[in-house]
Enzyme design. Structure first.
Site, PDB file in Angstrom:
ATOM      1  N   HIS A  57       0.712  -1.160  -0.013  1.00  0.00           N
ATOM      2  CA  HIS A  57       0.012  -0.181  -0.073  1.00  0.00           C
ATOM      3  C   HIS A  57       0.936   1.302  -0.058  1.00  0.00           C
ATOM      4  O   HIS A  57       0.298   2.423   0.338  1.00  0.00           O
ATOM      5  CB  HIS A  57      -1.063   0.016   1.318  1.00  0.00           C
ATOM      6  CG  HIS A  57      -1.618  -1.299   1.421  1.00  0.00           C
ATOM      7  ND1 HIS A  57      -2.505  -1.688   0.465  1.00  0.00           N
ATOM      8  CD2 HIS A  57      -1.812  -2.177   2.559  1.00  0.00           C
ATOM      9  CE1 HIS A  57      -3.168  -2.748   0.640  1.00  0.00           C
ATOM     10  NE2 HIS A  57      -2.567  -3.027   2.045  1.00  0.00           N
ATOM     11  N   HIS A 219      -6.819  -4.628  -1.326  1.00  0.00           N
ATOM     12  CA  HIS A 219      -6.070  -5.877  -1.636  1.00  0.00           C
ATOM     13  C   HIS A 219      -6.772  -6.416  -2.923  1.00  0.00           C
ATOM     14  O   HIS A 219      -6.572  -7.734  -3.093  1.00  0.00           O
ATOM     15  CB  HIS A 219      -6.210  -6.928  -0.338  1.00  0.00           C
ATOM     16  CG  HIS A 219      -6.164  -6.255   0.960  1.00  0.00           C
ATOM     17  ND1 HIS A 219      -6.992  -5.489   1.748  1.00  0.00           N
ATOM     18  CD2 HIS A 219      -4.824  -5.848   1.525  1.00  0.00           C
ATOM     19  CE1 HIS A 219      -6.493  -5.238   2.795  1.00  0.00           C
ATOM     20  NE2 HIS A 219      -5.110  -5.133   2.731  1.00  0.00           N
TER      21      HIS A 219
END
Lengths: 333, 333
Positions: A57, A219
């Site tokens: 991320h 995700h």
């Protein structure tokens, strides 16, 4: 799979090592177990802030370590929670005697591991408070979550709580403002195309050539629905409508508008989304008082974006504007 | 083609409009013709800096408009030079009485159009100097260029010349330091996968599943050669070797190491490239004194990176560190 990597199993270690080399003036990379602290940690008398979660991320979370934001970040494997073995020493390393706040995105693994680490750190004499971030309006419960997922709002919680700690707020006050930000922030994301986890080697999911996913997680986990491709204004309207339905803003309220790229989306497209979102908010009678546009919480090279809206109060604005000096957010210093 | 856009023909206008909405405190967007200036332009007595070029390289150039860097940016259509009709009013708008420096990437269209604009602005009484940026060591001449292409070094020229103007250097001095940066900077890029120009609708080129292109330009134009996929260290070594062969650094010299993403590459991978490049430079006896890692000069959503190395002197370091406040680069303010 084509990626700028050496070994799929070494991606996190090598990436964090490079990050540490690039920002050695700001951060210290601790290996075995892996975590990152401010170079000047612990800051005596200041509440410490620790966040973390699966890697992939970037710049979240390590990119937000520095004055005015996080004291430590704990990266797990790609899309996998860090372990208590990492979180505990990170917590102890940044305790300046005023206690430590854990900022935790609401995913089952993260919640459990931070909870265990908090208990262990408290057993070692460090007071810990936890701020849970669950701002994603897309779905209740999901592949990795009971309740709502923590997404873009996390960046805003880290900045604002970090500023509160920096001005000298005590442990409960820092946790309270973090929770207040979470209570007033909502997000929703979408994907044009999937990302590929390095050790998996194949895309996390497949979208048809004319298909997009609304409400996607960071995700690549499923969102609300897949729909035929739409233009940017239509997509923006969908995301914003879901956010505003949930946030229940009143006329005249001030907001921070955050348009986030998922990693593979050019900045030019994020501005096109920002343009529409800013116009719609203005038309509805809300004031966009602060903005953030760019790749701040990504899903490797996923193509897509998320929109985050934070209801601002005067204290939040003051804390947002306060000086920050991290690899990924910097102003006033 | 899946993109977050509304109309392929409106991409630049809508993107710049969104950019202007997000950064209204820093910049003013002028339409018809399209150019962007500092909100407080012209700054009386200060040399004005104007750059521009085809769109699709965001945040370059509009993202660098602000105190300590550019006074105006002139965006053309995607991968297409802006016209003199845009460059002339931008030049006039930022002349504070001390003249204007044009920073021009070496592509045939840009060179011609900025040259014409410079002549017209001079006819209107504004002194203009031009700094040509041609730092790409990959190829001599190319699809759009006589001589070398201007790439990553442009960002460094704009920052350092901008700081010189900000401290009050006169027209010739600002142009001289810009040219000195260009003379001491070298870059080379590579691509894992192509980008798609919105109005074309198909990728600019095709690479096989196991193929990458070394020496690629920022418009996806051909580089030195296509080779089978390599790991990040191998790719980094190739780019760096070409740069260092050309730059002829002496032992102990200080450099700025800039690892740039082409738009679709995650930050985590750029750090893996940075890691190798920093290690190789250190092993060779050069000191990485300053760093920049991120998406600063892109090719829409192309996957790949470029490496830029600038030989630093003390004055350049001082000017690099000087305060800057633009949408895409900010420190000290």
């Amino acid at each position: 799979m084509k990626k700028l990597i050496n070994d799929p199993r070494a991606v996190v270690d090598e990436s964090v090592e490079g990050f540490g080399l690039a920002y050695g003036d700001l951060v210290t990379v601790h290996t075995d177990p892996l975590f990152i602290t401010r170079a000047d940690a612990p800051v005596k008398g200041k509440v410490g802030l620790v966040s973390g979660g699966g890697s992939g991320h970037e710049p979240l979370h390590a990119g937000y370590v520095g004055k005015g934001m996080l004291d430590a970040a704990v990266p797990g494997a790609v899309f996998t929670s860090p372990t208590p073995d990492q979180i505990i020493p990170a917590t102890l390393a940044v305790d300046g005697g005023a206690g430590v706040v854990h900022i935790v995105k609401n995913y089952t693994g993260d919640v459990l591991n931070f909870e265990t680490a908090a208990e262990m750190a408290q057993a070692e004499g460090v007071e810990v408070r936890t701020v849970l971030v669950n701002d994603d309006v897309a779905v209740e419960d999901s592949l990795y979550t009971a309740g709502r997922r923590g997404v873009g709002g996390t960046v805003l919680v880290e900045k604002i709580a970090g500023a509160a700690a920096d001005r000298g707020d005590n442990l409960d006050a820092v946790a309270a403002i973090g929770s207040r930000v979470n209570a007033n922030v909502r997000s929703m994301g979408m994907a044009l195309a999937a990302c590929t986890v390095p050790h998996a080697g194949v895309p996390s999911f497949e979208l048809a050539e004319d298909e997009i996913e609304i409400g996607i997680g960071i995700h690549g986990e499923p969102g609300r629905h897949r729909i035929p491709m739409e233009n940017a204004d239509g997509i923006t309207d969908r995301l914003l409508e879901a956010i505003l339905t949930d946030l229940s803003l009143n006329q005249g309220e001030k907001v921070l508008l955050f348009v986030n790229g998922m990693g593979g989306t050019p900045l030019s497209e994020l501005y096109i989304v920002y343009r529409r979102a800013a116009k719609v908010l203005a038309e509805k009678g809300f004031t966009v008082e602060r903005s953030l546009v760019g790749n701040y919480i990504t899903a490797i090279e996923m193509q897509g974006c998320s929109i985050t809206v934070l209801r601002l109060d005067d204290e939040m604005i003051q804390l947002w504007d306060a000086p920050v000096h991290t690899p990924a957010l910097r102003w006033g210093i």
